[in-house]
Design an enzyme around this catalytic site. Structure first.
Site: not given
Length: 210
Positions: A42-43, A69, A81, A83, A98, A102, A120-121, A125, A147
Site C-alpha cells: 500500500r502506497e 492550485r 485554510a 497546514l 490562518e 489569509e 483515505p485510500g 490527510e 498568499e
C-alpha cells in the site's frame, strides 16, 4: 459482509519503506497482512493535516479565497485554510492564525463543523473545518508569494452552496464545510465544540521532525 459477532482482521504492517520525505508530506510503501493470508503493498502519503474556516459575518456571508492550485493548474474558490505544521498546537489555534494571515479576520466564537479525510485510500490527510462567527478585521500578515496572489471575496451562504452544487467549488474541505455550515446556520444541527476530540488528526509526518 462481516457478521456482528465476527472478529475483524488485523491489517498488520510487516514492513515499511520510505520513498520520499519532503517539506509537507512523505511517501512510504507498507507491506500489509491481508485476510487471505498473503500480503499486499500500500502506497501511503503522510501529511501534516490542515484546518479550514467557514467565517460567517452578521449578514450571513462567508469569506472565500481564489487561490492558484498547481495540481489542477488553475485558481480555485476555497475556504481560508492552512497546514497543521506546529507540533502540539491545538487545531483551533492554527485556524485562528490562518484566518488572520489569509483574509485579515478574527472571530469571537469557534465551533467544529466537520473532519474531512481527503482520500483515505492513499493518504492520512484529514482537514478539520471550523465555523467562525462574530468577526472583526485585523492586520493581514502575508506569508509568501502565493498568499499575495489571493483574491478574497464574501458570498451569501446560499450563493456559496450553489457554487458547490454547480461544480464551481471543488475543494473537498470547502465543499463539506459550506454544506455543513448551512445546516448549522439554518438551525437544523448543532456544531461541535472548538476543542472536540480529533480522532484522525495526522501525527506520523510531524513525528518525523522530532
Amino acid at each position: 459482509m462481516t457478521s456482528s459477532g465476527a472478529a475483524r482482521h488485523d491489517f498488520r504492517t510487516v514492513s515499511s519503506e520510505d520513498v520520499h520525505v519532503g517539506k509537507i508530506l512523505a511517501l512510504r510503501v507498507d507491506e500489509v497482512e491481508m485476510p487471505g493470508g498473503g500480503t499486499a503493498k500500500r502506497e501511503i502519503v503522510e501529511h501534516t493535516g490542515a484546518v479550514a474556516v467557514v467565517a460567517v459575518d452578521e449578514q450571513g456571508r462567508v469569506t472565500l479565497v481564489h487561490q492558484y492550485r498547481h495540481a489542477l493548474g488553475r485558481h480555485l474558490w476555497e475556504l481560508p485554510a492552512g497546514l497543521l505544521d506546529h507540533e502540539g498546537e491545538p487545531p483551533v489555534v492554527g485556524a485562528r492564525r490562518e484566518l488572520a494571515e489569509e483574509v485579515g479576520l478574527a472571530a469571537e466564537h469557534w465551533h467544529v463543523l466537520v473532519d474531512v479525510a481527503a482520500s483515505p485510500g492513499f493518504t492520512d490527510e484529514v482537514v478539520r473545518v471550523f465555523l467562525a462567527r462574530e468577526l472583526s478585521e485585523v492586520d493581514r500578515d502575508v506569508q509568501g508569494e502565493e498568499e499575495a496572489d489571493l483574491e478574497v471575496h464574501r458570498f451569501d451562504i446560499a450563493e456559496a452552496v450553489r457554487m458547490v452544487l454547480s461544480g464551481e467549488i471543488v475543494n473537498a474541505s470547502s465543499v463539506a464545510g459550506l454544506l455543513a455550515a448551512r445546516e448549522v446556520i439554518e438551525g437544523r444541527v448543532e456544531p461541535r465544540p472548538a476543542d472536540a476530540p480529533f480522532r484522525d488528526k495526522p501525527t506520523r509526518f510531524i513525528a518525523r521532525k522530532k
